[in-house]
Motif scaffolding. Structure first.
Motif, PDB file in Angstrom:
ATOM      1  N   TRP A  29       0.836  -1.195   0.000  1.00  0.00           N
ATOM      2  CA  TRP A  29       0.000   0.000   0.000  1.00  0.00           C
ATOM      3  C   TRP A  29       0.874   1.248   0.000  1.00  0.00           C
ATOM      4  O   TRP A  29       1.984   1.249   0.530  1.00  0.00           O
ATOM      5  N   LEU A  38       0.613   5.509   0.846  1.00  0.00           N
ATOM      6  CA  LEU A  38      -0.140   6.623   1.427  1.00  0.00           C
ATOM      7  C   LEU A  38       0.023   7.840   0.541  1.00  0.00           C
ATOM      8  O   LEU A  38       1.139   8.197   0.161  1.00  0.00           O
ATOM      9  N   VAL A  84      -5.240   5.856   1.230  1.00  0.00           N
ATOM     10  CA  VAL A  84      -4.511   4.589   1.156  1.00  0.00           C
ATOM     11  C   VAL A  84      -4.829   3.937  -0.179  1.00  0.00           C
ATOM     12  O   VAL A  84      -6.006   3.739  -0.521  1.00  0.00           O
ATOM     13  N   THR A 117       1.911   2.364   7.006  1.00  0.00           N
ATOM     14  CA  THR A 117       1.033   1.197   7.058  1.00  0.00           C
ATOM     15  C   THR A 117       1.888  -0.066   7.076  1.00  0.00           C
ATOM     16  O   THR A 117       3.059  -0.052   6.674  1.00  0.00           O
ATOM     17  N   GLY A 142      -2.782   0.735   9.774  1.00  0.00           N
ATOM     18  CA  GLY A 142      -2.182   2.051   9.642  1.00  0.00           C
ATOM     19  C   GLY A 142      -1.648   2.524  10.980  1.00  0.00           C
ATOM     20  O   GLY A 142      -2.126   2.119  12.043  1.00  0.00           O
ATOM     21  N   VAL A 171      -7.223  -0.427   8.998  1.00  0.00           N
ATOM     22  CA  VAL A 171      -7.690   0.347   7.854  1.00  0.00           C
ATOM     23  C   VAL A 171      -8.912  -0.283   7.195  1.00  0.00           C
ATOM     24  O   VAL A 171      -9.820   0.412   6.745  1.00  0.00           O
TER      25      VAL A 171
END
Length: 327
Positions: free
Chosen positions: A236, A238, A244, A267, A272, A285
């Motif tokens: 992932w 940010l 996200v 994350t 997170g 999340v």
């Protein structure tokens, strides 16, 4: 267009806070004390601290200070003086710490500098007119003007020992858009960055690339146009701390408009992490019904991401906080 870009770079370069000056080395030590020293860098096993004393230079634009930089081997309570320098207030040329504690700096306008725990110093000169953007234990990120394509390009130049390995440099990206000016974020060997329409990655070892369209649903509402990657965990990314995104698909996982718990700095495996009211908190999340979980007092940044979790300074001690696993 080229003149405009070069002028912007020139202005940026003049504003860079580092002031070249003589530096001295000593064997002094300090007890780590937040009231006396500022934490600049921390990795698993090492930290870099600074104290500084302002210098009156007649109101010049870049006010300078006497800096004392100390390297600490965690959990040794003492930090040992690495060098004294005169630099602009709040300047920090050191960008990385190697596993053995070697400090790596983008030094002045020409050099990469390694300062070893035994006090030995090694410099490497790029001699290319590059603008140095960042350093890692295994290489540097630079920006250069490419005359052939009449545009800026970002490069990753690996280290070969304590030298720059130009033969195996990797082109990260060309600056085809002003929205690409934010520095890429690295996790492992992969760098990731975003434009308003796409998310891009490059492996700085193999050169392998990916590019996926960002989920365009509600672009204006969700601010994709002005967001850029601030953190990356290998799966992932940010964007601005409040969006996200799945790096493989570009799909939005969560955002701060629909989930007020967000405002993250990192994350890891679906969780997170944020610092809220002096606490390190975990946020599940994918389960918006779950409240944030307080993990530790964490009044200070930065903190180190390790294989097992976070290494942070509480103000009195170093503390290791394991990765949170949602029940």
């Amino acid at each position: 267009m080229r003149r405009s870009i070069l002028f912007s770079l020139f202005v940026w370069y003049l504003s860079f806070p580092l002031i070249e000056s003589a530096c001295g080395q000593d064997k002094q030590t300090i007890r780590v004390d937040r009231e006396k020293a500022e934490l600049l860098l921390v990795v698993d096993g090492w930290a870099l601290w600074r104290t500084q004393k302002p210098i009156d230079n007649g109101g010049a634009r870049n006010s300078s200070a006497e800096h004392s930089l100390y390297r600490q081997r965690i959990p040794d309570p003492n930090a040992h003086l690495v060098l004294n320098c005169v630099m602009a207030i709040n300047a920090n040329p050191f960008q990385a710490i190697a596993d053995d504690g070697t400090l790596i700096a983008i030094w002045g306008s020409d050099n990469v500098r390694w300062i070893h725990p035994d006090g030995t110093v090694k410099d490497a000169d790029t001699k290319r007119g590059s603008h140095r953007m960042g350093a890692y234990p295994d290489g540097i990120h630079v920006t250069e003007w490419n005359d052939k394509h009449d545009q800026l390009i970002d490069l990753f130049i690996p280290f070969r020992g304590e030298a720059l390995d130009f033969e195996n440099q990797i082109e990260i990206r060309s600056r085809e858009s002003r929205n690409w000016t934010a520095a890429p974020v690295r996790f492992g060997n992969v760098m990731v960055w975003s434009t308003p329409k796409e998310l891009h990655t490059v492996n700085v070892k193999s050169g392998q690339r990916t590019s996926v369209p960002l989920d365009k649903k509600g672009e204006i509402k969700y601010g994709l146009k002005d967001s850029y990657v601030t953190a990356f965990d290998g799966e992932w990314a940010l964007l601005g701390g409040g969006i996200v995104v799945d790096v493989k698909t570009g799909n939005r996982i969560a955002d701060r408009w629909d989930d007020k718990r967000l405002g993250l700095f990192a994350t890891h495996k679906g969780i997170g992490y944020r610092v809220h009211e002096g606490n390190l908190e975990a946020v599940d999340v994918v389960r918006p019904d779950q409240p944030p979980v307080v993990l530790s007092k964490a009044p200070y940044q930065p903190m180190a991401r390790t294989a097992s979790g976070w290494l942070l300074w509480t103000g009195q001690e170093w503390k290791r906080v394991p990765w949170y696993v949602s029940p």
